[in-house]
Design a protein around this motif. Sequence first.
Motif, PDB file in Angstrom:
ATOM      1  N   THR A   1     -30.916  -2.687-130.926  1.00 24.14           N
ATOM      2  CA  THR A   1     -31.976  -2.363-131.884  1.00 24.14           C
ATOM      3  C   THR A   1     -33.363  -2.468-131.261  1.00 24.14           C
ATOM      4  OG1 THR A   1     -32.008  -4.657-132.651  1.00 24.14           O
ATOM      5  CG2 THR A   1     -30.637  -3.095-133.883  1.00 24.14           C
ATOM      6  N   ASP A   2     -33.469  -3.116-130.102  1.00 26.15           N
ATOM      7  CA  ASP A   2     -34.787  -3.283-129.482  1.00 26.15           C
ATOM      8  C   ASP A   2     -34.755  -2.884-128.011  1.00 26.15           C
ATOM      9  OD1 ASP A   2     -37.467  -3.810-129.826  1.00 26.15           O
ATOM     10  OD2 ASP A   2     -37.300  -5.924-129.295  1.00 26.15           O
ATOM     11  N   GLY A   3     -34.072  -1.757-127.719  1.00 24.32           N
ATOM     12  CA  GLY A   3     -34.068  -1.247-126.355  1.00 24.32           C
ATOM     13  C   GLY A   3     -32.873  -1.709-125.538  1.00 24.32           C
ATOM     14  N   PHE A   4     -32.941  -1.431-124.258  1.00 22.65           N
ATOM     15  CA  PHE A   4     -31.896  -1.798-123.286  1.00 22.65           C
ATOM     16  C   PHE A   4     -32.362  -3.099-122.651  1.00 22.65           C
ATOM     17  CE2 PHE A   4     -29.334   0.151-119.471  1.00 22.65           C
ATOM     18  CZ  PHE A   4     -28.696  -1.057-119.274  1.00 22.65           C
ATOM     19  N   ARG A   5     -31.685  -4.193-122.995  1.00 15.18           N
ATOM     20  CA  ARG A   5     -32.122  -5.502-122.516  1.00 15.18           C
ATOM     21  C   ARG A   5     -31.000  -6.194-121.766  1.00 15.18           C
ATOM     22  NH1 ARG A   5     -35.222  -9.470-126.667  1.00 15.18           N
ATOM     23  NH2 ARG A   5     -36.359  -7.519-126.989  1.00 15.18           N
ATOM     24  N   GLY A   6     -31.342  -6.900-120.695  1.00 15.41           N
ATOM     25  CA  GLY A   6     -30.329  -7.648-119.959  1.00 15.41           C
ATOM     26  C   GLY A   6     -30.951  -8.389-118.793  1.00 15.41           C
ATOM     27  N   GLU A   7     -30.117  -9.122-118.062  1.00 18.38           N
ATOM     28  CA  GLU A   7     -30.624  -9.848-116.898  1.00 18.38           C
ATOM     29  C   GLU A   7     -30.960  -8.849-115.798  1.00 18.38           C
ATOM     30  OE1 GLU A   7     -29.393 -13.398-113.767  1.00 18.38           O
ATOM     31  OE2 GLU A   7     -28.237 -13.148-115.632  1.00 18.38           O
ATOM     32  N   ALA A   8     -32.172  -8.988-115.228  1.00 16.93           N
ATOM     33  CA  ALA A   8     -32.652  -8.034-114.220  1.00 16.93           C
ATOM     34  C   ALA A   8     -31.737  -8.019-113.008  1.00 16.93           C
ATOM     35  CB  ALA A   8     -34.079  -8.388-113.814  1.00 16.93           C
ATOM     36  N   ASN A   9     -31.316  -6.820-112.622  1.00 17.51           N
ATOM     37  CA  ASN A   9     -30.434  -6.559-111.481  1.00 17.51           C
ATOM     38  C   ASN A   9     -29.021  -7.111-111.656  1.00 17.51           C
ATOM     39  OD1 ASN A   9     -31.980  -4.866-109.983  1.00 17.51           O
ATOM     40  ND2 ASN A   9     -32.692  -6.419-108.534  1.00 17.51           N
ATOM     41  N   VAL A  10     -28.693  -7.507-112.891  1.00 17.39           N
ATOM     42  CA  VAL A  10     -27.317  -7.910-113.204  1.00 17.39           C
ATOM     43  C   VAL A  10     -26.755  -6.933-114.235  1.00 17.39           C
ATOM     44  CG1 VAL A  10     -25.797  -9.748-114.055  1.00 17.39           C
ATOM     45  CG2 VAL A  10     -27.807 -10.320-112.661  1.00 17.39           C
TER      46      VAL A  10
ATOM     47  N   THR B   1     -30.255  -2.727-114.242  1.00 19.43           N
ATOM     48  CA  THR B   1     -30.542  -2.550-112.812  1.00 19.43           C
ATOM     49  C   THR B   1     -31.583  -1.468-112.576  1.00 19.43           C
ATOM     50  OG1 THR B   1     -28.873  -0.826-112.460  1.00 19.43           O
ATOM     51  CG2 THR B   1     -28.122  -3.125-112.321  1.00 19.43           C
ATOM     52  N   VAL B   2     -32.069  -1.412-111.326  1.00 19.83           N
ATOM     53  CA  VAL B   2     -33.032  -0.361-110.960  1.00 19.83           C
ATOM     54  C   VAL B   2     -32.393   1.019-111.087  1.00 19.83           C
ATOM     55  CG1 VAL B   2     -34.498  -1.762-109.486  1.00 19.83           C
ATOM     56  CG2 VAL B   2     -32.461  -0.693-108.510  1.00 19.83           C
ATOM     57  N   GLU B   3     -31.081   1.108-110.865  1.00 17.15           N
ATOM     58  CA  GLU B   3     -30.397   2.392-111.017  1.00 17.15           C
ATOM     59  C   GLU B   3     -30.438   2.861-112.473  1.00 17.15           C
ATOM     60  OE1 GLU B   3     -29.161  -0.119-109.237  1.00 17.15           O
ATOM     61  OE2 GLU B   3     -28.965   0.723-107.217  1.00 17.15           O
ATOM     62  N   HIS B   4     -30.242   1.913-113.403  1.00 10.52           N
ATOM     63  CA  HIS B   4     -30.366   2.257-114.827  1.00 10.52           C
ATOM     64  C   HIS B   4     -31.767   2.817-115.102  1.00 10.52           C
ATOM     65  CE1 HIS B   4     -27.073  -0.884-115.709  1.00 10.52           C
ATOM     66  NE2 HIS B   4     -26.556   0.296-115.992  1.00 10.52           N
ATOM     67  N   ALA B   5     -32.783   2.102-114.624  1.00  9.80           N
ATOM     68  CA  ALA B   5     -34.168   2.515-114.887  1.00  9.80           C
ATOM     69  C   ALA B   5     -34.447   3.903-114.296  1.00  9.80           C
ATOM     70  CB  ALA B   5     -35.141   1.485-114.320  1.00  9.80           C
ATOM     71  N   PHE B   6     -33.977   4.121-113.063  1.00 11.37           N
ATOM     72  CA  PHE B   6     -34.198   5.413-112.405  1.00 11.37           C
ATOM     73  C   PHE B   6     -33.563   6.538-113.218  1.00 11.37           C
ATOM     74  CE2 PHE B   6     -32.624   8.673-109.379  1.00 11.37           C
ATOM     75  CZ  PHE B   6     -33.854   9.140-108.925  1.00 11.37           C
TER      76      PHE B   6
ATOM     77  N   ILE C   1     -35.994  -2.285-121.425  1.00  9.82           N
ATOM     78  CA  ILE C   1     -36.677  -0.993-121.470  1.00  9.82           C
ATOM     79  C   ILE C   1     -36.681  -0.543-122.922  1.00  9.82           C
ATOM     80  CG2 ILE C   1     -36.599   1.429-120.733  1.00  9.82           C
ATOM     81  CD1 ILE C   1     -35.258   0.438-118.134  1.00  9.82           C
ATOM     82  N   LYS C   2     -37.879  -0.548-123.523  1.00 12.14           N
ATOM     83  CA  LYS C   2     -38.041  -0.110-124.911  1.00 12.14           C
ATOM     84  C   LYS C   2     -38.597   1.305-124.895  1.00 12.14           C
ATOM     85  CE  LYS C   2     -39.274  -4.741-126.643  1.00 12.14           C
ATOM     86  NZ  LYS C   2     -40.105  -5.467-127.605  1.00 12.14           N
ATOM     87  N   LEU C   3     -38.005   2.179-125.693  1.00  9.04           N
ATOM     88  CA  LEU C   3     -38.430   3.569-125.736  1.00  9.04           C
ATOM     89  C   LEU C   3     -39.103   3.873-127.068  1.00  9.04           C
ATOM     90  CD1 LEU C   3     -35.263   5.212-124.133  1.00  9.04           C
ATOM     91  CD2 LEU C   3     -37.347   4.420-123.004  1.00  9.04           C
ATOM     92  N   ILE C   4     -40.216   4.602-126.994  1.00  6.03           N
ATOM     93  CA  ILE C   4     -41.061   4.873-128.158  1.00  6.03           C
ATOM     94  C   ILE C   4     -41.252   6.376-128.290  1.00  6.03           C
ATOM     95  CG2 ILE C   4     -43.421   4.570-129.055  1.00  6.03           C
ATOM     96  CD1 ILE C   4     -43.369   1.836-127.422  1.00  6.03           C
ATOM     97  N   ASN C   5     -41.067   6.912-129.502  1.00 10.26           N
ATOM     98  CA  ASN C   5     -41.217   8.357-129.679  1.00 10.26           C
ATOM     99  C   ASN C   5     -42.693   8.760-129.808  1.00 10.26           C
ATOM    100  OD1 ASN C   5     -42.048   7.978-132.372  1.00 10.26           O
ATOM    101  ND2 ASN C   5     -40.054   8.500-133.237  1.00 10.26           N
TER     102      ASN C   5
END
Length: 454
Positions: free
Chosen positions: A11-20, A23-28, A115-119
């Motif tokens: 409900t509030d974006g893609f949240r998790g432990e950084a690089n676990v 990951t940077v691949e998700h962000a890319f 990563i929170k996304l806003i329209n």
Amino acid sequence: MEIIMGKYFGTDGFRGEANVTLTVEHAFRIGRFLGWYYGQNHEDGKAKIIIGKDTRRSSYMFEYSLVSGLTASGADAYLLHVTTTPSVSYVTRTEDFDCGIMISASHNPFYDNGIKLINDKGEKMGEDVISEIEKYLDGDHAEVPLATHERIGCTIDYAAGRNRYMGYLMSLATYSFKGMRVGLDLANGSAWSIAKGVFDALGAKTYVIHAEPDGTNINTDCGSTHIESLQELVKREHLDVGFAYDGDADRCLCVDETGEVINGDLILYIYGCYMKERGKLISNKIVTTVMSNFGLYKALDAVGIEYEKTKVGDKYVYENMSKNGYRIGGEQSGHIIFSKYATTGDGILTSLKMMEVMLAKKKTLHQLASPVTIYPQVLKNIKVIDKAAAQNDPDVQAAVAKVAAKLGDDGRILVRESGTEPLVRVMVEAGTHDICQECVDSVIEVIKAKGYAI
């Protein structure tokens, strides 16, 4: 629009432990998809996408990954740098951006990120886009083309957008803060780059704590989730008021001049009454969640203000407000939405609105909150085999009805399931802690006796 509870996005974006788990691949790949998706709306294929981040060490890493993905797909990436979630929302909706991205895990510890996304309206991204991103992350969507030649995107420094947001906040203040002594707990987070400048410009004498972010100290024993040091500051320096924000500054809790915490329920009461007195409370309604304290409802009843109750989550509050045209709503945690001024909870805006009521009514925050009696609350979670079966069992429902009848108009019981874990939550509010405890235990004993407990 409803936001999907998907494999990655909650409900509030893609949240998790950084690089676990994030990951940077998700962000890319999120950047790659968004750059291509919104580029389709433009003849030249160039989407305009704005990015903000909080002070976590990993926020820079995710920012660069997102920018790489966006520009590789042909989008232009505009960087607000360290800023608040509501500022990204404001700039996205007022400056013709296709969408906004906020890199933050809000009140979570520093090693998490999100990563929170806003329209383009400044609201949380809709289900239709989120579900397509999820497919792309899982390889269930066709690969999107890479931009080439002059169609490759560029990166633009957009600190000016953050400054315009600060100017907007200042423009909303109807009184000078001259002579007011204000404490600010910036949580070593996003508010660090904005809040003091706004309060100083409006004339307040500010006393600032936790404004030295080092990448690993965001939310650590500070901010709205650890408000004790702000309480100490207010009492030690004899301040008029204190405000504490969370990591991305979309929520605010207050401390009155006596050192008492003024939570979201009390903020809703104070500003709701102020709106009603001036004929500004549209439909005479405040939007709350089911977790707001029974004492708030008693106090609202006493002044003739009506209320709606939504599921827990600021997104549900905003959906209700948006659908019905209501002007104020929020949560106990300090997510307060003033729909005339913002499409999301905004901690700094909330603190400015509290200052406005104090100055307009020439009263302290303690005086303004005094009509509300916050009832003692006991909340217990029980791990169960089947959440629906446990709640719908006739004997469990009879136990709940018995408690409700016993409490009458002097308390309430709420039984609900966790959205993410195999838990049933039993909550009672009543005149004393002992009554709460006894009532909660009586329902949990029945759940156990019927064999639902794990």
